[in-house]
Write a protein that holds these residues in place. Structure first.
Motif, PDB file in Angstrom:
ATOM      1  N   ALA A 227      13.352 -11.434  22.294  1.00  0.00           N
ATOM      2  CA  ALA A 227      14.106 -11.192  21.170  1.00  0.00           C
ATOM      3  C   ALA A 227      13.378 -10.901  19.572  1.00  0.00           C
ATOM      4  CB  ALA A 227      15.387 -12.183  21.025  1.00  0.00           C
ATOM      5  N   PRO A 228      14.379 -10.401  18.403  1.00  0.00           N
ATOM      6  CA  PRO A 228      13.500 -10.233  17.388  1.00  0.00           C
ATOM      7  C   PRO A 228      13.421 -11.728  16.633  1.00  0.00           C
ATOM      8  CG  PRO A 228      15.573  -8.878  17.903  1.00  0.00           C
ATOM      9  CD  PRO A 228      15.226  -9.758  18.907  1.00  0.00           C
ATOM     10  N   GLU A 229      13.825 -13.425  16.807  1.00  0.00           N
ATOM     11  CA  GLU A 229      14.301 -14.258  16.494  1.00  0.00           C
ATOM     12  C   GLU A 229      12.600 -14.585  16.753  1.00  0.00           C
ATOM     13  OE1 GLU A 229      16.885 -12.913  18.190  1.00  0.00           O
ATOM     14  OE2 GLU A 229      17.967 -12.828  16.954  1.00  0.00           O
ATOM     15  N   ARG A 230      12.501 -14.324  18.152  1.00  0.00           N
ATOM     16  CA  ARG A 230      11.064 -14.947  19.210  1.00  0.00           C
ATOM     17  C   ARG A 230      10.015 -13.642  18.798  1.00  0.00           C
ATOM     18  NH1 ARG A 230       7.506 -18.926  20.421  1.00  0.00           N
ATOM     19  NH2 ARG A 230       6.462 -18.636  21.827  1.00  0.00           N
ATOM     20  N   ARG A 231      10.205 -12.790  17.699  1.00  0.00           N
ATOM     21  CA  ARG A 231       8.880 -12.390  17.523  1.00  0.00           C
ATOM     22  C   ARG A 231       8.694 -13.478  15.803  1.00  0.00           C
ATOM     23  NH1 ARG A 231       7.211  -7.450  19.630  1.00  0.00           N
ATOM     24  NH2 ARG A 231       6.432  -6.855  17.412  1.00  0.00           N
TER      25      ARG A 231
ATOM     26  N   GLU B 252       9.189 -15.656  15.138  1.00  0.00           N
ATOM     27  CA  GLU B 252       8.509 -17.673  15.034  1.00  0.00           C
ATOM     28  C   GLU B 252       7.332 -17.291  15.301  1.00  0.00           C
ATOM     29  OE1 GLU B 252       8.931 -20.796  18.298  1.00  0.00           O
ATOM     30  OE2 GLU B 252      10.729 -19.829  18.240  1.00  0.00           O
ATOM     31  N   LEU B 253       6.820 -16.957  16.171  1.00  0.00           N
ATOM     32  CA  LEU B 253       5.584 -16.663  16.713  1.00  0.00           C
ATOM     33  C   LEU B 253       4.882 -16.099  15.499  1.00  0.00           C
ATOM     34  CD1 LEU B 253       5.338 -14.287  19.908  1.00  0.00           C
ATOM     35  CD2 LEU B 253       3.825 -16.783  19.899  1.00  0.00           C
ATOM     36  N   VAL B 254       5.165 -15.320  14.500  1.00  0.00           N
ATOM     37  CA  VAL B 254       4.565 -14.240  13.597  1.00  0.00           C
ATOM     38  C   VAL B 254       4.333 -15.382  12.895  1.00  0.00           C
ATOM     39  CG1 VAL B 254       4.059 -12.926  11.930  1.00  0.00           C
ATOM     40  CG2 VAL B 254       4.302 -12.356  14.249  1.00  0.00           C
ATOM     41  N   ALA B 255       5.206 -16.195  12.350  1.00  0.00           N
ATOM     42  CA  ALA B 255       5.740 -17.404  11.290  1.00  0.00           C
ATOM     43  C   ALA B 255       4.638 -18.712  11.548  1.00  0.00           C
ATOM     44  CB  ALA B 255       6.835 -17.587  11.261  1.00  0.00           C
ATOM     45  N   SER B 256       4.525 -18.992  12.696  1.00  0.00           N
ATOM     46  CA  SER B 256       3.690 -20.276  13.322  1.00  0.00           C
ATOM     47  C   SER B 256       2.197 -19.619  13.117  1.00  0.00           C
ATOM     48  CB  SER B 256       4.074 -20.036  14.974  1.00  0.00           C
ATOM     49  OG  SER B 256       5.289 -20.820  14.986  1.00  0.00           O
ATOM     50  N   PHE B 257       2.073 -18.189  13.357  1.00  0.00           N
ATOM     51  CA  PHE B 257       0.409 -17.447  13.526  1.00  0.00           C
ATOM     52  C   PHE B 257      -0.115 -17.784  11.481  1.00  0.00           C
ATOM     53  CE2 PHE B 257      -2.382 -14.705  12.567  1.00  0.00           C
ATOM     54  CZ  PHE B 257      -3.408 -15.153  13.755  1.00  0.00           C
ATOM     55  N   VAL B 258       1.108 -17.749  10.873  1.00  0.00           N
ATOM     56  CA  VAL B 258       0.249 -17.955   9.462  1.00  0.00           C
ATOM     57  C   VAL B 258       0.336 -19.097   8.689  1.00  0.00           C
ATOM     58  CG1 VAL B 258       1.589 -17.330   7.213  1.00  0.00           C
ATOM     59  CG2 VAL B 258       1.593 -15.491   8.513  1.00  0.00           C
ATOM     60  N   THR B 259       1.251 -20.096  10.089  1.00  0.00           N
ATOM     61  CA  THR B 259       1.439 -21.055   9.196  1.00  0.00           C
ATOM     62  C   THR B 259       0.620 -21.889   9.382  1.00  0.00           C
ATOM     63  OG1 THR B 259       3.968 -21.781   9.050  1.00  0.00           O
ATOM     64  CG2 THR B 259       2.102 -23.419   9.675  1.00  0.00           C
ATOM     65  N   ALA B 260      -0.479 -22.140  10.302  1.00  0.00           N
ATOM     66  CA  ALA B 260      -1.543 -22.405  11.858  1.00  0.00           C
ATOM     67  C   ALA B 260      -2.934 -21.970  11.563  1.00  0.00           C
ATOM     68  CB  ALA B 260      -1.393 -21.834  13.019  1.00  0.00           C
ATOM     69  N   ALA B 261      -2.996 -20.757  10.792  1.00  0.00           N
ATOM     70  CA  ALA B 261      -3.163 -20.068   9.973  1.00  0.00           C
ATOM     71  C   ALA B 261      -3.594 -20.568   8.371  1.00  0.00           C
ATOM     72  CB  ALA B 261      -3.485 -18.295   9.672  1.00  0.00           C
TER      73      ALA B 261
ATOM     74  N   ASN C 105       5.873  -1.758   8.940  1.00  0.00           N
ATOM     75  CA  ASN C 105       5.716  -0.506  10.423  1.00  0.00           C
ATOM     76  C   ASN C 105       6.620  -1.504  11.272  1.00  0.00           C
ATOM     77  OD1 ASN C 105       2.739  -0.186   8.644  1.00  0.00           O
ATOM     78  ND2 ASN C 105       3.449   1.623   9.803  1.00  0.00           N
ATOM     79  N   GLY C 106       8.101  -1.754  10.678  1.00  0.00           N
ATOM     80  CA  GLY C 106       9.434  -2.429  11.274  1.00  0.00           C
ATOM     81  C   GLY C 106       9.732  -3.698  12.311  1.00  0.00           C
ATOM     82  N   GLU C 107       7.793  -4.728  11.927  1.00  0.00           N
ATOM     83  CA  GLU C 107       7.143  -4.913  12.619  1.00  0.00           C
ATOM     84  C   GLU C 107       7.151  -7.121  11.850  1.00  0.00           C
ATOM     85  OE1 GLU C 107       6.734  -3.837  17.228  1.00  0.00           O
ATOM     86  OE2 GLU C 107       4.734  -3.668  15.327  1.00  0.00           O
ATOM     87  N   ASN C 108       7.288  -7.700  12.293  1.00  0.00           N
ATOM     88  CA  ASN C 108       6.807  -9.449  11.323  1.00  0.00           C
ATOM     89  C   ASN C 108       5.217  -8.885  11.156  1.00  0.00           C
ATOM     90  OD1 ASN C 108       9.419  -9.971  12.536  1.00  0.00           O
ATOM     91  ND2 ASN C 108       9.476 -11.237  10.939  1.00  0.00           N
ATOM     92  N   GLY C 109       4.353  -8.744  10.431  1.00  0.00           N
ATOM     93  CA  GLY C 109       3.230  -9.037  10.076  1.00  0.00           C
ATOM     94  C   GLY C 109       2.816  -9.881   8.799  1.00  0.00           C
ATOM     95  N   MET C 110       1.863  -9.834   8.320  1.00  0.00           N
ATOM     96  CA  MET C 110       0.778 -11.120   7.500  1.00  0.00           C
ATOM     97  C   MET C 110       0.067 -10.271   6.476  1.00  0.00           C
ATOM     98  SD  MET C 110      -1.205 -14.363   8.565  1.00  0.00           S
ATOM     99  CE  MET C 110      -3.171 -13.406   8.308  1.00  0.00           C
ATOM    100  N   ALA C 111       0.665 -10.698   5.074  1.00  0.00           N
ATOM    101  CA  ALA C 111      -0.279 -10.409   4.446  1.00  0.00           C
ATOM    102  C   ALA C 111      -1.696 -11.172   3.889  1.00  0.00           C
ATOM    103  CB  ALA C 111       0.257  -9.593   2.656  1.00  0.00           C
ATOM    104  N   ALA C 112      -2.237 -10.878   3.285  1.00  0.00           N
ATOM    105  CA  ALA C 112      -3.626 -11.903   3.042  1.00  0.00           C
ATOM    106  C   ALA C 112      -4.370 -11.810   1.954  1.00  0.00           C
ATOM    107  CB  ALA C 112      -5.136 -12.554   3.992  1.00  0.00           C
ATOM    108  N   TRP C 113      -3.827 -12.942   0.115  1.00  0.00           N
ATOM    109  CA  TRP C 113      -3.975 -12.667  -0.651  1.00  0.00           C
ATOM    110  C   TRP C 113      -4.981 -13.295  -1.137  1.00  0.00           C
ATOM    111  CZ3 TRP C 113      -1.402  -8.720  -3.267  1.00  0.00           C
ATOM    112  CH2 TRP C 113      -1.006  -8.345  -3.272  1.00  0.00           C
TER     113      TRP C 113
ATOM    114  N   ASP D 193       5.330 -10.602  26.231  1.00  0.00           N
ATOM    115  CA  ASP D 193       5.335 -11.881  27.175  1.00  0.00           C
ATOM    116  C   ASP D 193       5.453 -13.451  27.064  1.00  0.00           C
ATOM    117  OD1 ASP D 193       5.160 -10.507  29.610  1.00  0.00           O
ATOM    118  OD2 ASP D 193       3.597 -10.881  30.307  1.00  0.00           O
ATOM    119  N   GLY D 194       5.846 -13.061  25.376  1.00  0.00           N
ATOM    120  CA  GLY D 194       5.422 -14.383  23.921  1.00  0.00           C
ATOM    121  C   GLY D 194       4.608 -14.632  23.791  1.00  0.00           C
ATOM    122  N   ARG D 195       3.620 -13.798  23.827  1.00  0.00           N
ATOM    123  CA  ARG D 195       2.339 -14.481  23.126  1.00  0.00           C
ATOM    124  C   ARG D 195       1.607 -12.848  22.284  1.00  0.00           C
ATOM    125  NH1 ARG D 195      -0.541 -19.048  25.350  1.00  0.00           N
ATOM    126  NH2 ARG D 195       0.010 -20.307  26.681  1.00  0.00           N
TER     127      ARG D 195
END
Length: 295
Positions: free
Chosen positions: A170-174, A176-185, A247-255, A270-272
């Motif tokens: 679901a979009p919400e899960r996507r 959440e995954l990207v936000a978690s990746f950004v936080t962990a990074a 491009n229509g999906e959650n991504g990350m910008a690095a400055w 599959d959730g990852r």
């Protein structure tokens, strides 16, 4: 002071840019193609143009076909992995992306797949899939027979076919995954990053020979995590990370300060996180940098 012709053209510009970008995979070249179309319109006999929108779509498509022929040669000589130029889509730059199917048409993954097609196949596929043109309309744009367009479309569909995800989150899960990746990074939490990655994750980097980047895909969770360890040690706390819609999906910008270091797109399965596409070539970041720093 604008002219009536310029005002009329501007009403078509967003759609034309969306068409050119899907055909070229480059926002800057798409802007150039649209501007060239305006110059052609300025010198054209308006009395001979029955439907301006159709005339402009045909003009932009053919301008892009000419560019794709030379782009193929440049991409064969490209240093490392070639990826499309990222575009922020939350501002409607590529039009309303109201469904998963529409978002897929502008995703980094789809634009990479479109590189498999000949220029004409790509034009047929984009006009059909992204703009819902009928085969008769496509034939008129490309000056081909309707039967030929149908054949080109079937061939294009077969060539861009990719295995379907076993589970589309679901979009919400996507998010959440990207936000978690950004936080962990951001926090250097490598164990946390590892939990977010699929076992067969692949990391693609596009530096174009302009900046340091992996020249080949990095495959597998362990190798990707080791790669991220190297990045974290290199930049430490100097990098500012932010979630953006790319491009229509959650991504990350690095400055780093006022310099846009890179834009990452994520593909989830599959959730990852199964694919990461990192565009770091500064030439490819100019358009998205302007979008992100726009007042």
């Amino acid at each position: 002071m604008t002219t009536p012709l310029a005002d009329e053209f501007e009403s078509h510009r967003p759609r034309l840019f969306g068409l050119a970008y899907r055909l070229l995979g480059s926002a800057q070249e798409a802007e150039d193609a649209v501007q060239d179309a305006y110059l052609r319109l300025s010198g054209a006999d308006r009395a001979g143009i029955e439907h301006l929108g159709a005339w402009l779509a045909k003009t932009v498509t053919n301008l892009c076909l000419n560019r794709l022929a030379s782009a193929r040669v440049r991409r064969e000589e490209y240093v490392g992995t070639w990826l499309p130029e990222p575009v922020v889509t939350s501002d409607g730059t590529l039009g309303p992306l109201e469904s998963a199917e529409v978002r897929e048409q502008v995703s980094m993954a789809m634009l990479v797949l479109l590189e498999r097609l000949t220029p004409t196949e790509r034009a047929v596929f984009v006009l059909r899939e992204a703009f819902a043109y009928g085969h008769r309309e496509i034939a008129g744009v490309l000056d081909l027979s309707e039967a030929n367009c149908r054949q080109l479309y079937r061939r294009a569909v077969g060539r861009v076919a990719a295995p379907e995800s076993r589970f589309e989150p679901a979009p919400e899960r996507r998010e959440e995954l990207v936000a978690s990746f950004v936080t962990a990074a951001r926090e250097g939490d490598l164990a946390g990053l590892e939990k977010l990655l699929a076992a067969d994750v692949t990391w693609w980097s596009d530096g174009g020979g302009k900046v340091t980047a992996a020249l080949r895909p990095i495959e597998g969770r362990d190798k990707v995590v080791r790669f991220l360890v190297g990045i974290s040690q290199r930049f430490a706390t100097r990098v500012d990370l932010a979630v953006v819609e790319v491009n229509g999906e959650n991504g990350m910008a690095a400055w780093v300060g006022d310099t846009l270091l890179g834009v990452l797109g994520f593909e989830v399965r599959d959730g990852r996180i199964a694919q990461v596409r990192a565009v770091m070539n500064p030439d490819k970041l100019e358009y998205v940098r302007r979008q992100l720093t726009r007042p």
